[in-house]
Scaffold this active site. Sequence first.
Site, PDB file in Angstrom:
ATOM      1  N   ASP A   1      29.086   0.947 -70.434  1.00 43.04           N
ATOM      2  CA  ASP A   1      29.217   1.648 -71.710  1.00 43.04           C
ATOM      3  C   ASP A   1      30.458   1.169 -72.446  1.00 43.04           C
ATOM      4  O   ASP A   1      31.581   1.553 -72.106  1.00 43.04           O
ATOM      5  CB  ASP A   1      29.285   3.158 -71.457  1.00 43.04           C
ATOM      6  CG  ASP A   1      29.415   3.962 -72.737  1.00 43.04           C
ATOM      7  OD1 ASP A   1      29.222   3.391 -73.832  1.00 43.04           O
ATOM      8  OD2 ASP A   1      29.720   5.163 -72.651  1.00 43.04           O
TER       9      ASP A   1
ATOM     10  N   ASP B   1      29.118   0.625 -79.503  1.00 46.83           N
ATOM     11  CA  ASP B   1      28.761   1.525 -78.404  1.00 46.83           C
ATOM     12  C   ASP B   1      27.439   1.147 -77.759  1.00 46.83           C
ATOM     13  O   ASP B   1      26.379   1.369 -78.334  1.00 46.83           O
ATOM     14  CB  ASP B   1      28.699   2.960 -78.943  1.00 46.83           C
ATOM     15  CG  ASP B   1      28.503   3.986 -77.848  1.00 46.83           C
ATOM     16  OD1 ASP B   1      28.732   3.657 -76.669  1.00 46.83           O
ATOM     17  OD2 ASP B   1      28.138   5.128 -78.167  1.00 46.83           O
TER      18      ASP B   1
END
Length: 439
Positions: A250, A46
């Site tokens: 992201d 992430d």
Amino acid sequence: MVDKVLPQENLTLLSVQGWVRIQHLCLHFANVSVGTPPLWFLVALDTGSDLFWLPCNCTSCVRGLKTQTGKVIDLNIYELDKSSTRNSVPCSSNMCKQTQCPSSRSSCQYEVEYLSNDTSSSGFLIEDVLHLITDNDQTKDVDTHITIGCGQVQTGVFLNGAAPNGLFGLGMENVSVPSILAQKGLISDSFSMCFGSDGSGRITFGDTGSLDQGKTPFNLRESHPTYNITITQIIVGGYAADHEFHAIFDSGTSFTYLNDPAYTLISKKFNSLVKAVRHSPLSPDSELPFEYCYDISPDQAIEVPFLNLTMKGGDDYYVTDPIVPVSSEVEGNLLCLGIQKSDNLNIIGQNFMTGYRIVFDRENMNLGWKESNCTDEVLSNTRPISKSNSPAVSPAIAVNPVARSEPSSNNGRFSPSQSFRMKASFAYMVLLFSLIAIF
């Protein structure tokens, strides 16, 4: 999801992405080895958050994954008294963001809330060894202490398949994995993530990219910096619209989310140019998360317009595959424009990174990109990846998260033998990876 100096070497983490049914998540996962003796954890990668946390002496977490055949694969849970290299992180540490300390020696408590509804992880910080495996006979494997969140309570989508066994934070703040590796002098302050069109990929710590890549500067803010960039123009099939907006790259978000007017500019022009029959949802309760989907049949070819995002500085970012194949029990197999309408942040998700090696250059504060198949790429400061010891990718494992108070004893734990290793010819960090579909 949005929240003694050694030579500077490239450390490579390998992962594979599994595309799954539309109502569920598709994220890149990797096996990481932590502690003494080492335990393996299947963590989500992430760039939208910072803390690396693991399920740890937890009261609310996922303890296993159930396959479609009903077999349960138990996941490791970190236990504080089982690792001889574990240290506590006091509240006085610069890694701690706890605002008030009962005493300077008290443990640092943490709670991270994520953009997904009611999704969080909470517990306290510890330090333990992250095992960085190299394949250079002249270089010893690197074991380095790293800050980890002992995640005692997970909520929201973490209990439904997102990060079932931990989250590998790759953000900008000093507690993230690349920040710690750079602070220790193990790597230069940059890393890349490569997203192959076949779902495979790798993350390479220390990769600064190449001279021929596209690039654009990060938009930095003092509080909670992110990999935020500026898009200045949208081009769909040759039709250009000048529109400036910010977006976060992201890797922890499966698909791309855009606010208006960017969302409407892209979707309506795309729909007017695509050569396909648009699918009409059967009911207001349709499970489709996408607004623009198209029916497919074996004898039908679909032609889609190209999509280009012009970045600040003028470099073009062509979206290699804006279409997402989805499967629905109610509405069948479809192809959808992989953008969802957002009412807050603009997020460039994994689907728009496919086909690229994305360079997060934190030293020069810019984002780089170059088309890549993630296997033949020769990094600017490494030798090529050797494929001689790489078996073929195994089929995806479709699984459901299993939240239980005690692990099942019917099946073995998720172990390295269920994954495979790709050898590197330089001093990489090489970790095991698996293709997993979370249902």
